[in-house]
Scaffold this active site. Structure first.
Site, PDB file in Angstrom:
ATOM      1  N   SER A 139     102.393  43.333  90.956  1.00 18.75           N
ATOM      2  CA  SER A 139     102.022  44.577  91.641  1.00 18.75           C
ATOM      3  C   SER A 139     101.857  45.671  90.588  1.00 18.75           C
ATOM      4  O   SER A 139     102.447  45.577  89.501  1.00 18.75           O
ATOM      5  CB  SER A 139     103.149  44.980  92.607  1.00 18.75           C
ATOM      6  OG  SER A 139     102.995  46.322  93.020  1.00 18.75           O
ATOM      7  N   TYR A 152     112.055  45.684  95.470  1.00 14.87           N
ATOM      8  CA  TYR A 152     110.665  45.207  95.366  1.00 14.87           C
ATOM      9  C   TYR A 152     110.104  45.533  93.980  1.00 14.87           C
ATOM     10  O   TYR A 152     109.578  44.658  93.293  1.00 14.87           O
ATOM     11  CB  TYR A 152     109.805  45.864  96.460  1.00 14.87           C
ATOM     12  CG  TYR A 152     108.357  45.447  96.421  1.00 14.87           C
ATOM     13  CD1 TYR A 152     107.950  44.251  96.995  1.00 14.87           C
ATOM     14  CD2 TYR A 152     107.388  46.247  95.804  1.00 14.87           C
ATOM     15  CE1 TYR A 152     106.616  43.857  96.968  1.00 14.87           C
ATOM     16  CE2 TYR A 152     106.050  45.857  95.772  1.00 14.87           C
ATOM     17  CZ  TYR A 152     105.669  44.666  96.355  1.00 14.87           C
ATOM     18  OH  TYR A 152     104.349  44.272  96.311  1.00 14.87           O
TER      19      TYR A 152
HETATM   20  N1  LIG Z   1      99.405  44.802 100.013  1.00 12.60           N
HETATM   21  C1  LIG Z   1      99.630  45.456  98.884  1.00 12.60           C
HETATM   22  O1  LIG Z   1      99.391  46.671  98.770  1.00 12.60           O
HETATM   23  C2  LIG Z   1     100.172  44.711  97.685  1.00 12.60           C
HETATM   24  C3  LIG Z   1     100.136  45.366  96.438  1.00 12.60           C
HETATM   25  C4  LIG Z   1     100.640  44.704  95.339  1.00 12.60           C
HETATM   26  C5  LIG Z   1     101.140  43.425  95.437  1.00 12.60           C
HETATM   27  N2  LIG Z   1     101.160  42.805  96.668  1.00 12.60           N
HETATM   28  C6  LIG Z   1     101.716  41.450  96.715  1.00 12.60           C
HETATM   29  O2  LIG Z   1     100.756  40.578  97.265  1.00 12.60           O
HETATM   30  C7  LIG Z   1     101.425  39.479  97.874  1.00 12.60           C
HETATM   31  C8  LIG Z   1     100.873  39.279  99.263  1.00 12.60           C
HETATM   32  O3  LIG Z   1     101.149  40.444 100.027  1.00 12.60           O
HETATM   33  P1  LIG Z   1     100.278  40.923 101.274  1.00 12.60           P
HETATM   34  O4  LIG Z   1     100.122  42.393 101.136  1.00 12.60           O
HETATM   35  O5  LIG Z   1      99.107  40.068 101.444  1.00 12.60           O
HETATM   36  O6  LIG Z   1     101.374  40.696 102.430  1.00 12.60           O
HETATM   37  P2  LIG Z   1     101.316  39.981 103.856  1.00 12.60           P
HETATM   38  O7  LIG Z   1     100.020  40.223 104.524  1.00 12.60           O
HETATM   39  O8  LIG Z   1     102.571  40.391 104.545  1.00 12.60           O
HETATM   40  O9  LIG Z   1     101.380  38.423 103.476  1.00 12.60           O
HETATM   41  C9  LIG Z   1     102.541  37.864 102.951  1.00 12.60           C
HETATM   42  C10 LIG Z   1     102.458  36.363 103.086  1.00 12.60           C
HETATM   43  O10 LIG Z   1     103.642  35.808 102.508  1.00 12.60           O
HETATM   44  C11 LIG Z   1     104.256  34.944 103.461  1.00 12.60           C
HETATM   45  N3  LIG Z   1     105.695  34.900 103.204  1.00 12.60           N
HETATM   46  C12 LIG Z   1     106.592  35.895 103.286  1.00 12.60           C
HETATM   47  N4  LIG Z   1     107.814  35.448 102.977  1.00 12.60           N
HETATM   48  C13 LIG Z   1     107.676  34.131 102.703  1.00 12.60           C
HETATM   49  C14 LIG Z   1     108.583  33.107 102.335  1.00 12.60           C
HETATM   50  N5  LIG Z   1     109.890  33.335 102.206  1.00 12.60           N
HETATM   51  N6  LIG Z   1     108.100  31.866 102.110  1.00 12.60           N
HETATM   52  C15 LIG Z   1     106.781  31.618 102.262  1.00 12.60           C
HETATM   53  N7  LIG Z   1     105.890  32.525 102.616  1.00 12.60           N
HETATM   54  C16 LIG Z   1     106.331  33.773 102.835  1.00 12.60           C
HETATM   55  C17 LIG Z   1     103.856  35.506 104.829  1.00 12.60           C
HETATM   56  O11 LIG Z   1     103.929  34.549 105.867  1.00 12.60           O
HETATM   57  P3  LIG Z   1     105.265  34.342 106.773  1.00 12.60           P
HETATM   58  O12 LIG Z   1     105.801  35.701 107.074  1.00 12.60           O
HETATM   59  O13 LIG Z   1     104.795  33.599 107.971  1.00 12.60           O
HETATM   60  O14 LIG Z   1     106.184  33.523 105.946  1.00 12.60           O
HETATM   61  C18 LIG Z   1     102.411  35.876 104.531  1.00 12.60           C
HETATM   62  O15 LIG Z   1     101.595  34.744 104.617  1.00 12.60           O
HETATM   63  C19 LIG Z   1     102.919  39.811  97.845  1.00 12.60           C
HETATM   64  O16 LIG Z   1     103.526  39.162  96.764  1.00 12.60           O
HETATM   65  C20 LIG Z   1     102.922  41.315  97.627  1.00 12.60           C
HETATM   66  O17 LIG Z   1     104.096  41.755  97.005  1.00 12.60           O
HETATM   67  C21 LIG Z   1     100.679  43.415  97.786  1.00 12.60           C
END
Ligand SMILES: NC(=O)c1ccc[n+]([C@@H]2O[C@H](COP(=O)([O-])OP(=O)(O)OC[C@H]3O[C@@H](n4cnc5c(N)ncnc54)[C@H](OP(=O)(O)O)[C@@H]3O)[C@@H](O)[C@H]2O)c1
Length: 249
Positions: A139, A152
């Site tokens: 991130s 986080y």
């Molecule tokens: N969105 C942003 O602004 C942003 C910015 C920087 C980095 N990121 C990073 O990008 C990645 C994806 O985030 P996103 O924004 O796409 O979030 P999201 O839409 O909430 O997706 C998260 C995914 O991870 C899965 N997950 C959560 N806990 C898990 C576990 N214990 N085991 C297996 N799967 C798990 C969720 O499915 P289930 O809940 O069904 O398990 C979901 O498929 C993360 O690492 C996040 O930190 C996001």
């Protein structure tokens, strides 16, 4: 890196960035496997993409990922690309609240330990492939913490550091180690947290992020800094106190 004809495992591929990556990588001719904790969400993804492969697996549970590893390698011996994407974010108030240690440990286990253990489990297998890769999703907060989400931010800084070490350790092998440090992206994770969480941020669409990731994978740019992440990293090196104070005003 060639971005067609791979067998790609994406942890947390049922929504947001992981799902958008899965969709794009399928369209480019790759075999895609996604994981998540929620069977209903996995089934919905399978209904949407008939060629996708789904596995219920919680990355924070060591025994689950060990069993999953055995099964996925058996079913997909050609697996050559691991994307450590699963993640959660929590607002934690260390001043006013007694924080449940389970909440802290769970965030560390999902965002950090899970990715490290997955890399460790798959490393030998990936080294046996002609070309292979690991992509860790960190991130922009790896470079500048946002105080409201302290654990986080810490896990993402650690993922950045881990990615650097892993890249050096695997340098003489066939495994390329990539890291993407997304800025604020429009996903369910950010819908829950709120878009004013990171001050001055302009949210990027997940599809736009995925296009940037694909281009950088093709060009073998190992540290991928989309949108505002590049400038955040730069300022965090030149004026670290200024940027931390400004982001947390
Ligand atoms: N969105 C942003 O602004 C942003 C910015 C920087 C980095 N990121 C990073 O990008 C990645 C994806 O985030 P996103 O924004 O796409 O979030 P999201 O839409 O909430 O997706 C998260 C995914 O991870 C899965 N997950 C959560 N806990 C898990 C576990 N214990 N085991 C297996 N799967 C798990 C969720 O499915 P289930 O809940 O069904 O398990 C979901 O498929 C993360 O690492 C996040 O930190 C996001």
């Amino acid at each position: 890196m060639n971005i067609n004809s791979n067998t790609i495992l994406i942890t947390g591929g049922t929504s947001g960035i992981g799902l958008e990556l899965a969709s794009k990588l399928i369209s480019l001719g790759n075999t895609v496997i996604v994981t998540g904790r929620d069977q209903k969400k996995l089934d919905e993804v399978k209904n949407r993409f008939s060629s996708i492969n789904i596995f219920k697996c919680d990355v924070s549970k060591q025994e689950e990922i060990e069993n999953f590893y055995e099964e996925v390698i058996k079913q997909f011996p050609n697996l050559n690309f691991l994307i450590n994407n699963a993640g959660i974010v929590q607002e934690l108030d260390f001043k006013n609240n007694k924080i449940d240690l389970n909440k802290i440990n769970s965030e560390i286990a999902i965002n950090l330990t899970g990715s490290i253990q997955m890399a460790s489990l798959f490393s030998k297998h990936l080294q046996r492939k002609k070309t292979s890769a690991i992509l860790n999703v960190s991130s922009a907060l790896a470079f500048v913490p946002v105080a409201m989400t302290p654990v986080y931010s810490a896990t993402k800084a650690a993922i950045h550091s881990f990615s650097q070490s892993l890249r050096i350790q695997l340098k003489e092998t066939n495994v390329k180690v990539f890291e993407v440090a997304p800025p604020v992206i429009k996903t369910p994770l950010m819908d829950r947290l709120g878009y004013d969480h990171v001050k001055g941020s302009k949210p990027m669409e997940a599809l736009e992020l995925v296009e940037v990731i694909i281009k950088n994978l093709k060009d073998d740019n190992f540290e991928i800094l989309p949108g505002q992440s590049k400038i955040l990293k730069l300022i965090s090196r030149i004026a670290p106190n200024f940027i931390v104070n400004n982001l947390n005003k």
